[in-house]
Write an enzyme that holds these catalytic residues in place. Structure first.
Site, PDB file in Angstrom:
ATOM      1  N   LYS A  67       0.855  -1.203   0.000  1.00  0.00           N
ATOM      2  CA  LYS A  67       0.000   0.000   0.000  1.00  0.00           C
ATOM      3  C   LYS A  67       0.888   1.250   0.000  1.00  0.00           C
ATOM      4  O   LYS A  67       1.922   1.273   0.670  1.00  0.00           O
ATOM      5  CB  LYS A  67      -0.887  -0.053   1.260  1.00  0.00           C
ATOM      6  CG  LYS A  67      -1.881   1.075   1.413  1.00  0.00           C
ATOM      7  CD  LYS A  67      -2.787   0.808   2.632  1.00  0.00           C
ATOM      8  CE  LYS A  67      -3.808   1.907   2.869  1.00  0.00           C
ATOM      9  NZ  LYS A  67      -4.740   1.609   3.959  1.00  0.00           N
ATOM     10  N   SER A 142      -9.834   1.503   2.880  1.00  0.00           N
ATOM     11  CA  SER A 142      -8.970   2.377   2.132  1.00  0.00           C
ATOM     12  C   SER A 142      -7.812   1.572   1.568  1.00  0.00           C
ATOM     13  O   SER A 142      -7.136   2.048   0.696  1.00  0.00           O
ATOM     14  CB  SER A 142      -8.414   3.484   3.039  1.00  0.00           C
ATOM     15  OG  SER A 142      -7.390   2.942   3.891  1.00  0.00           O
ATOM     16  N   SER A 166     -10.098  -0.735   7.480  1.00  0.00           N
ATOM     17  CA  SER A 166      -9.570  -0.722   6.113  1.00  0.00           C
ATOM     18  C   SER A 166      -8.889  -1.987   5.619  1.00  0.00           C
ATOM     19  O   SER A 166      -8.544  -2.060   4.446  1.00  0.00           O
ATOM     20  CB  SER A 166      -8.591   0.423   5.957  1.00  0.00           C
ATOM     21  OG  SER A 166      -9.302   1.525   5.496  1.00  0.00           O
TER      22      SER A 166
HETATM   23  N1  GLN Z   1     -13.667   4.364   6.777  1.00  0.00           N
HETATM   24  C1  GLN Z   1     -12.885   4.657   7.919  1.00  0.00           C
HETATM   25  C2  GLN Z   1     -12.409   6.080   7.896  1.00  0.00           C
HETATM   26  O1  GLN Z   1     -12.584   6.720   6.914  1.00  0.00           O
HETATM   27  C3  GLN Z   1     -11.733   3.689   8.086  1.00  0.00           C
HETATM   28  C4  GLN Z   1     -10.535   3.986   7.254  1.00  0.00           C
HETATM   29  C5  GLN Z   1      -9.366   3.141   7.639  1.00  0.00           C
HETATM   30  O2  GLN Z   1      -9.477   2.139   8.345  1.00  0.00           O
HETATM   31  N2  GLN Z   1      -8.199   3.521   7.147  1.00  0.00           N
HETATM   32  O3  GLN Z   1     -11.887   6.570   8.842  1.00  0.00           O
END
Ligand code: GLN
Length: 486
Positions: A67, A142, A166
């Protein structure tokens, strides 16, 4: 040699038996990327380091997708943000150096939501990654590129991060295994921070055993990162021989099955619970009454931490500098940040500064922190009765790109089942458990994942139970997206 959809363990066996060389494995994945990346846009760029033969190391010959949030020396890393488009880190993240020592060859860089903020992968400053299982559907949030790449077999496994879900949510939407060890197991050193008291580096793999294999290499105390848990966790290989779940108590939180859960997802999860029962587990209903406050608390504490972490991206310490002439220092900040940060990053910076400001700290940040403690206590109470907790990962299957992007609140609600465990820092996993149709279109059957949560420091138990379920079902073989088979 057919390498299609093999696990890391299976590929390592083929290399050991000299049926394939590590260079051939590397070339195979480069060819797959050449052929398929333009269909799903999982990789932002393939940064090729020279292939290194690392014979004798435990993971020698395994390419790993990374990532775009992990720093590796001299490999451009942007957090999928225009702000850091030209950033080249001068050092390695701890988990990257551990994996490099173990012999991986890294494949760079996988798309994501900008600085990991988002619920659909649509917040990348570059482009949307597409779910290989559906037409024009999101891959999940994400660590979107990581899950899509492993699902479409562009790499045998990938690194992602889980702040509020995520790893679990994209894994569930793409039909792969997403594992977030408990907070503090994997060092955050060299991983761009989103919300420092939540961020958990982890993996996307095709099997539970692969998740354990990478976890054993990555986890452990790090002198460079003070929140890491002392010592190192090892997994007893005997757990892979466990055939049933007799003596295991599995908790089902009743609050996770109330309104908002799509029928198709509910059905798959109920079938999976039935299977766990058949395997011998005792199923016990538990209650996590503070669940209803989790999203509100999360979306106060996380923006607070985000606003602090993103403050360094001002174009002076890090990031782009605007060409627009300015008279005052404030203008320079406004221009630099306004031009280069995406909407969600700006929204959270504003919200975060607000809830931390002198007049509102007690009403928002302090209150949310108190709720966080109550959520931790909810879990502690439930884990007195059960070994693990099982629930849905996401209220729906993957939705169409664009469906929720205009409405941040709707997007935040999709996090309802993953966020409580994130507030408590628990280990969690999403495991493929079926297919369901989406509510708005019955045309496609899309992957569903089941969430497994364990008490802190109980990663081994989680992996053991997940392994038994995986071996007793055939979801792994069924989660091969159409059009990507060979
Ligand atoms: N959807 C969540 C957020 O926007 C989780 C994102 C994540 O785990 N990086 O904070």
């Amino acid at each position: 040699m057919d390498l299609a959809f093999k696990s890391i363990k299976e590929i390592l066996t083929l290399i050991k038996e000299k049926k394939v060389s590590s260079k051939e494995v590397w070339d195979y994945f480069l060819q797959r990327n050449e052929k398929y990346n333009k269909e799903i846009w999982a990789f932002l760029n393939i940064w090729l380091k020279d292939f290194e033969e690392k014979e004798g190391s435990p993971l020698a010959g395994i390419p790993l997708g990374i990532k775009d949030i992990y720093c590796e020396k001299w490999i451009p890393t942007s957090g999928a943000s225009k702000m850091l488009e030209n950033f080249v880190p001068p050092y390695d993240a701890t988990v990257i150096s551990r994996l490099n020592e173990a012999g991986i060859n890294s494949l760079w860089k996988l798309n994501m939501d900008e600085f990991a903020m988002g619920s659909s992968g649509e917040n990348s400053a570059f482009w949307n990654t597409i779910n290989p299982h559906g037409t024009g559907r999101i891959p999940g949030w994400s660590s979107s590129g990581s899950a899509a790449a492993v699902a479409a077999w562009l790499c045998p496994a990938a690194l992602g991060t889980d702040t509020g879900g995520s790893l679990r949510q994209p894994a569930s939407m793409c039909g792969v295994v997403g594992f977030r060890p408990g907070y503090g197991r994997n060092s955050r050193y060299g991983v761009m921070p989103m919300a420092s008291s939540f961020d958990c580096p982890g993996t996307i793999t095709r099997t539970v055993e692969d998740a354990a294999l990478l976890y054993e290499i990555m986890n452990g105390e790090d002198a460079l990162e003070q929140t890491t848990i002392p010592g190192k966790d090892t997994i007893d290989s005997k757990i892979w021989n466990t055939q049933d779940l007799k003596w295991k108590k599995i908790g089902i939180p009743k609050e996770y099955f109330e309104e908002g859960l799509d029928d198709g997802v509910r059905k798959s999860i109920e079938e999976a619970i039935e299977k766990l029962k058949e395997l011998g587990a005792e199923i016990i209903e538990v209650s996590l009454p503070m669940t209803k406050y989790a999203i509100a608390a999360y979306y106060i504490i996380v923006p607070a931490e985000v606003s602090t972490n993103l403050a360094r991206l001002d174009g002076i310490r890090y990031g782009h500098n605007s060409e627009v002439p300015r008279e005052w220092l404030e203008e320079l900040y406004l221009n630099n940040r306004g031009e280069w940060l995406g909407d969600e990053a700006i929204r959270r910076s504003i919200l975060g500064s607000y809830v931390l400001s002198a007049g509102f700290y007690d009403a928002y940040y302090k209150k949310a922190s108190q709720i966080r403690t109550l959520i931790i206590e909810d879990f502690e109470k439930a884990f007195k009765e059960v070994d693990i907790i099982v629930s849905p990962v996401s209220p729906s299957v993957a939705w169409k790109i664009g469906d929720k992007s205009e409405d941040p609140l709707k997007m935040y609600l999709a996090d309802a089942y993953t966020i409580p465990a994130s507030l408590a820092g628990l280990p969690g996993m999403s495991l493929p458990c079926g297919f369901a149709q989406s509510e708005e279109s019955k045309a496609e059957a899309l992957p569903v994942g089941i969430q497994l949560l364990a008490p802190r420091m109980h990663e081994q138990e989680l992996l053991e139970i997940a392994g038994v379920y995986e071996r007793a079902t055939a979801w792994r073989e069924k989660m091969i997206p159409k059009g990507f088979e060979v």
